[in-house]
Design a protein around this motif. Structure first.
Motif, short mmCIF file in Angstrom:
data_model
loop_
_atom_site.label_atom_id
_atom_site.label_comp_id
_atom_site.label_asym_id
_atom_site.label_seq_id
_atom_site.Cartn_x
_atom_site.Cartn_y
_atom_site.Cartn_z
N TYR A 163 65.36 7.59 -47.08
CA TYR A 163 65.01 6.30 -46.48
C TYR A 163 64.89 5.23 -47.55
O TYR A 163 64.30 5.45 -48.62
CB TYR A 163 63.69 6.41 -45.72
CG TYR A 163 63.84 7.02 -44.34
CD1 TYR A 163 64.30 6.24 -43.27
CD2 TYR A 163 63.53 8.35 -44.11
CE1 TYR A 163 64.43 6.79 -42.00
CE2 TYR A 163 63.66 8.91 -42.84
CZ TYR A 163 64.12 8.12 -41.79
OH TYR A 163 64.26 8.67 -40.54
N GLU A 165 64.74 0.59 -47.76
CA GLU A 165 64.67 -0.66 -47.02
C GLU A 165 65.87 -1.52 -47.38
O GLU A 165 66.30 -1.53 -48.54
CB GLU A 165 63.36 -1.40 -47.34
CG GLU A 165 62.12 -0.70 -46.83
CD GLU A 165 60.86 -1.48 -47.13
OE1 GLU A 165 60.68 -1.83 -48.33
OE2 GLU A 165 60.09 -1.75 -46.21
N ARG A 182 63.82 -0.69 -42.43
CA ARG A 182 63.83 0.68 -42.97
C ARG A 182 64.98 1.45 -42.33
O ARG A 182 65.06 1.59 -41.11
CB ARG A 182 62.50 1.37 -42.69
CG ARG A 182 62.31 2.69 -43.45
CD ARG A 182 60.85 3.12 -43.36
NE ARG A 182 60.60 4.33 -44.15
CZ ARG A 182 60.58 5.57 -43.63
NH1 ARG A 182 60.76 5.73 -42.33
NH2 ARG A 182 60.33 6.60 -44.41
N ARG A 183 65.88 1.96 -43.19
CA ARG A 183 67.05 2.69 -42.71
C ARG A 183 67.25 3.96 -43.53
O ARG A 183 66.76 4.07 -44.67
CB ARG A 183 68.31 1.82 -42.80
CG ARG A 183 68.30 0.59 -41.91
CD ARG A 183 68.40 0.98 -40.44
NE ARG A 183 68.47 -0.19 -39.57
CZ ARG A 183 67.42 -0.72 -38.95
NH1 ARG A 183 66.21 -0.20 -39.14
NH2 ARG A 183 67.56 -1.76 -38.16
N TYR A 184 68.03 4.87 -42.95
CA TYR A 184 68.31 6.14 -43.64
C TYR A 184 69.70 6.04 -44.28
O TYR A 184 70.69 5.79 -43.59
CB TYR A 184 68.27 7.30 -42.66
CG TYR A 184 68.27 8.66 -43.32
CD1 TYR A 184 67.11 9.20 -43.84
CD2 TYR A 184 69.44 9.41 -43.43
CE1 TYR A 184 67.09 10.45 -44.45
CE2 TYR A 184 69.45 10.64 -44.04
CZ TYR A 184 68.27 11.16 -44.55
OH TYR A 184 68.27 12.39 -45.15
N CYS A 194 74.92 4.30 -43.66
CA CYS A 194 73.60 3.79 -43.26
C CYS A 194 73.35 4.16 -41.81
O CYS A 194 74.19 3.86 -40.93
CB CYS A 194 73.54 2.28 -43.45
SG CYS A 194 72.00 1.53 -42.87
N ASN A 197 68.14 6.15 -38.33
CA ASN A 197 67.13 7.11 -38.73
C ASN A 197 67.82 8.40 -39.15
O ASN A 197 69.05 8.53 -39.04
CB ASN A 197 66.11 7.36 -37.61
CG ASN A 197 66.79 7.78 -36.31
OD1 ASN A 197 67.40 8.84 -36.23
ND2 ASN A 197 66.70 6.91 -35.31
N ALA A 198 67.05 9.36 -39.62
CA ALA A 198 67.61 10.59 -40.17
C ALA A 198 68.29 11.45 -39.12
O ALA A 198 69.14 12.29 -39.45
CB ALA A 198 66.51 11.40 -40.87
#
Length: 650
Positions: A163, A165, A182-184, A194, A197-198
């Motif tokens: 993760y 930002e 906030r990105r994974y 990108c 989320n996970a």
């Protein structure tokens, strides 16, 4: 940018009405409408939908020998959007002297004029090829090579995920409206993914980092530039994480483009799918059963047929050129580009025979398979309908998808944006942004390999070697592939030749292709080695007024939206047999370096399999979900007929 779905009246219009509409553009889009869509920028649509189209070719039939844009009336008109400096460069550009004039003037090296005509060649070299069996030559030219060993990703790649930002893409500073998200992120084998989320499967964006760079913006901030116009700022949790991510991104920016191209494997029956891939071109037919990974064609033969003058029996492929067959037959090429730039001359009966030969050589029952068919982009709509009807009713295939060869060539490079330079029997330069063709930047020229053969024939006649028949054209192609090259600097090469002509002489052995005493043991060429292909970049040397390949590519880039031009400059993809000429990619790279501004570094991509690019792209496309969304099943055809083709025409 692309062609919208035509209405019912358009679809039902007959072919005669299509050819009379000379005021419309090549794709059926009016000049004002197409320009408006172009200025509106890039349409953000899902990339999976882009390859559905088999573009409609019912626009204007420009028979002036050159088509540049949807609304060009003069081939010499400069493309819009080109930087002002180019006009000054063109004024100062040195004119290449005409190459064809030397055939009527004294030879600069020998000092004499060689006016030998084919009929006046001496008896030693003027041999008839009526009894010649070219099967050995055709075997050499149509032999499918073994796939090269796969190149593994560089061991220096550091793959990471976690993760971070990020700011909105393209933003370099945070504001009230551009807050951190906030990105994974996942770094893997030269790509940055990108995800929201996970657990997400589909990335929000994917950047290829090869040729890019990473900047340390602040203590915990990194700026990642993919080198193609995309920039993203990410924020790490602490300095230690920032340094780890920085080092990992640096390893991903190392250039290894060959790793991203389609890498074919050997076909193994245990991996066969229920799809047959067929690529029908004006010179060659390629076909094979689809595997779970791209493969080179299992069937590869010339697009030629011989019709017996007495019985009407037709033989296709290499067998049609055997002396016993062609002696009493008329030789024809059933899928040749017509004199009009937007059309192909199609012999439907011959297409039926070619498909029959394909299914027979593969040794399959077509009713058990689906078909992914690759055809020239300007293939007439009426002919598309007839071919689809042929496959459904005559062969009973389960489903069919038709896709343009230039679009599939882009697939073979695993890309959805770029300028495709496709040179076979004719030349096409096609800009594609996020899978949609930019019609205003599309260019077609009605010459390619056959024009090279004509000029090579003249150079050989100067050396008392007459290759003038249809059968001799295969020898010309063999000599072209093995002796000719594109000079990186034409005038420098010409000066070197004048200084030492003997150093440029090369002899190509052809004795092994003849039985008994051959008419020529070897065929020798000197200045023609680099003068024959020069017209691709300087058509005025051939006595033509068309722009060179590099100028067509530059025009294609300029017709794209501003935010896409840098990526398009870095994504120039070659396709077609003529681009296999030694030095072609390097010459195009050199010419593009001169045209682009210093802040942009163009990149010409040349896959070692680019002569089979459309077929490899068809394999990739047929293995994807898009094939199943775009295909027309037998039930669809029975229920709706030609109306089914709407999904292939944007």
């Amino acid at each position: 940018m692309g062609r919208l779905i035509p209405d019912e009246e358009e679809l039902d219009a007959d072919d005669e009405e299509e050819e009379e509409d000379d005021d419309d553009d090549d794709s059926g889009v009016g000049a004002d409408e197409g320009h408006k869509r172009h200025l509106g920028g890039r349409k953000q649509k899902e990339p999976s939908s882009l390859f559905y189209q088999m573009p409609d070719s019912r626009g204007s039939d420009e028979d002036n020998g050159y088509s540049m844009t949807a609304n060009d009336n003069e081939s010499s008109a400069p493309p819009t959007g080109i930087i002002e400096e180019e006009e000054d460069e063109e004024e100062n550009e040195e004119v290449i002297p005409s190459i064809i004039e030397q055939f009527d003037s004294p030879n600069e090296v020998t000092g004499h004029c060689d006016t030998t005509l084919v009929g006046e060649l001496d008896g030693r070299t003027r041999r008839t090829n009526v009894a010649w069996n070219p099967h050995r030559l055709l075997e050499a030219m149509y032999r499918v090579p073994e796939p090269l060993a796969r190149t593994a990703p560089p061991a220096s790649y550091i793959n990471m995920e976690g993760y971070l930002e990020k700011l909105p893409s393209g933003r370099r500073q945070t504001t009230y409206w551009n807050a951190w998200k906030r990105r994974y992120f996942r770094l893997r084998d030269g790509y940055l993914y990108c995800y929201p989320n996970a657990k997400s499967e589909d990335p929000s964006f994917c950047y290829q980092l090869m040729g890019g760079r990473v900047d340390t913006v602040d203590a915990n901030l990194l700026g990642i530039d993919d080198g193609k116009g995309h920039y993203v700022v990410v924020r790490c949790g602490n300095r230690s994480d920032t340094e780890r991510w920085r080092r990992a991104v640096i390893t991903q920016t190392a250039e290894n483009y060959a790793q991203t191209y389609a890498q074919p494997v050997s076909p193994y029956p245990q991996f066969f799918e229920d799809v047959i891939v067929i690529d029908i071109g004006s010179s060659s037919v390629r076909a094979g059963i689809l595997c779970n990974q791209p493969t080179l064609p299992q069937v590869y033969f010339p697009t030629v047929c011989a019709r017996d003058r007495n019985t009407g029996r037709i033989v296709y492929g290499s067998e049609a050129l055997s002396p016993s067959i062609r002696k009493g037959s008329n030789i024809s090429f059933p899928l040749k580009p017509s004199a009009k730039i937007t059309k192909f001359t199609v012999d439907l009966q011959a297409v039926n025979g070619l498909l029959t030969k394909v299914f027979g050589d593969i040794n399959v029952d077509p009713s058990d398979y689906q078909v992914q068919l690759s055809l020239p982009r300007s293939f007439p709509f009426k002919s598309q309908t007839e071919v689809l009807d042929l496959l459904m009713t005559e062969f009973g295939v389960r489903a069919v998808n038709l896709t343009a060869q230039t679009v599939l060539a882009l697939c073979s490079y695993n890309s959805t944006s770029g300028v495709v330079v496709d040179i076979g029997e004719r030349t096409e330069v096609v800009p594609i942004v996020d899978g949609y063709i930019v019609e205003l930047g599309l260019s077609r020229i009605p010459y390619g390999g056959s024009r090279l053969y004509d000029h090579l024939r003249h150079f050989l006649m100067q050396r008392h070697c007459g290759l003038v028949s249809e059968m001799d054209s295969f020898l010309l192609r063999y000599v072209l592939e093995n002796a000719c090259f594109c000079a990186e600097h034409y005038r420098t090469e010409l000066q070197r030749f004048h200084s030492d002509p003997k150093s440029y002489e090369i002899s190509v052995s052809v004795a092994e292709f003849f039985d008994g005493q051959p008419p020529w043991e070897t065929i020798t060429l000197d200045s023609g080695r680099f003068q024959v292909p020069e017209g691709l970049f300087n058509p005025d040397a051939w006595g033509l007024d068309n722009p060179g390949i590099h100028k067509l590519v530059w025009k294609a880039i300029q017709e794209c939206a501003l935010d896409a031009r840098k990526e398009m400059s870095r994504s120039i993809f070659l396709s077609g047999g003529v681009t296999m000429l030694q030095g072609f990619a390097e010459r195009l790279q050199s010419e593009m370096n001169r045209l682009t501004p210093p802040s942009v570094t163009p990149k010409v991509h040349a896959s070692p399999y680019r002569s089979h690019a459309a077929y490899l792209g068809a394999c990739i496309w047929a293995n994807g979900a898009g094939f199943h969304q775009a295909k027309i099943t037998r039930d669809d055809w029975v229920a709706s007929g030609s109306a089914c083709l709407k999904k292939w025409h944007f």
